[in-house]
Scaffold this motif. Structure first.
Motif, mmCIF file in Angstrom:
data_model
loop_
_atom_site.group_PDB
_atom_site.id
_atom_site.type_symbol
_atom_site.label_atom_id
_atom_site.label_comp_id
_atom_site.label_asym_id
_atom_site.label_seq_id
_atom_site.Cartn_x
_atom_site.Cartn_y
_atom_site.Cartn_z
ATOM 1 N N UNK A 183 -123.795 39.423 -107.269
ATOM 2 C CA UNK A 183 -124.284 39.467 -108.652
ATOM 3 C C UNK A 183 -125.522 38.608 -108.864
ATOM 4 N N UNK A 184 -126.005 37.968 -107.775
ATOM 5 C CA UNK A 184 -127.248 37.212 -107.894
ATOM 6 C C UNK A 184 -127.172 35.736 -107.577
ATOM 7 N N UNK A 185 -125.980 35.216 -107.258
ATOM 8 C CA UNK A 185 -125.844 33.810 -106.892
ATOM 9 C C UNK A 185 -126.321 33.559 -105.482
ATOM 10 N N UNK A 186 -126.497 32.267 -105.132
ATOM 11 C CA UNK A 186 -126.976 31.962 -103.771
ATOM 12 C C UNK A 186 -125.835 31.663 -102.799
ATOM 13 N N UNK A 187 -124.605 31.532 -103.315
ATOM 14 C CA UNK A 187 -123.454 31.360 -102.435
ATOM 15 C C UNK A 187 -123.196 29.950 -101.960
ATOM 16 N N UNK A 188 -124.007 28.997 -102.381
ATOM 17 C CA UNK A 188 -123.830 27.622 -101.913
ATOM 18 C C UNK A 188 -122.714 26.899 -102.662
ATOM 19 N N UNK A 189 -122.599 27.181 -103.950
ATOM 20 C CA UNK A 189 -121.596 26.524 -104.778
ATOM 21 C C UNK A 189 -121.117 27.523 -105.823
#
Length: 213
Positions: free
Chosen positions: A116-122
């Motif tokens: 959905x557009x997040x970077x996946x780090x947190x």
């Protein structure tokens, strides 16, 4: 999103454990005498495959013995495959370990945030970013519910194992709900818009462009 109807003893129709279609079932008793446990066969009208059930006490304690499967909801068909893998793994372990299922669904949510557009780090920061970009409040609540319960399943805090077991099945519905609102509905809206005549689409885009100028 179609509602999942789990297999039920002598149910007239439910989602077939083989083809997964919602289908009428034909029931037949295979073993019935005073010495043997009653065995029933349910045949799917869609794929003609059968499931087999034990009836240990008359009218009680029915159990599907073949095929063995989870009664948790099926994944939304629009769910990305990488997320479906975690979702389905959670389905197959939830009856044995609700904590493991909750943890897997949290992982599915983390991957969904990336889609959905997040970077996946947190995952928490990803949800915050999605909210800033217009994520509906009810979807934020669903994401946070799966996130928090999944965390508690791994690192038990205020939620106890019995609490997690009680809500584990509802988490599947929340993940499907998120996919429905964030993937399925936008896809359907876009399909209808693309079906409009090209001149109409251009006029709409020009109108919106003039609003922003």
């Amino acid at each position: 999103m179609k509602k999942y109807s789990p297999p039920k003893f002598k149910g007239k129709a439910f989602n077939c454990p083989h083809c997964e279609a919602y289908s009428h079932m034909r029931w037949e008793q295979l073993v019935a005498n005073r010495y043997l446990i009653p065995v029933w066969q349910a045949t799917c009208s869609c794929c003609e495959e059968s499931s087999y059930w034990l009836q240990t006490t008359e009218g009680e304690n029915e159990e599907m013995i073949s095929p063995r499967l989870s009664t948790a909801p099926l994944p939304n068909p629009d769910m990305p495959e990488v997320i479906q893998n975690d979702f389905n793994e959670a389905r197959f372990v939830v009856d044995v370990s609700p904590r493991a299922a909750a943890a897997l669904l949290r992982l599915a949510i983390q991957k969904l945030c990336i889609e959905l557009g997040g970077d996946g780090k947190n995952i928490n920061e990803d949800i915050k970013s999605l909210v800033n970009n217009g994520l509906p409040t009810k979807i934020q609540s669903a994401l946070d519910s799966v996130r928090v319960i999944g965390n508690e399943a791994v690192h038990l805090g205020e939620l106890q194992p019995d609490d997690i077991e009680e809500v584990a099945y509802s988490l599947f519905n929340l993940v499907n709900l998120i996919v429905e609102y964030q993937i399925t509905q936008p896809k359907e809206v876009n399909a209808v818009f693309q079906a409009l005549p090209e001149k109409k689409r251009k006029a709409i885009k020009d109108r919106d462009k003039s609003k922003n100028d």
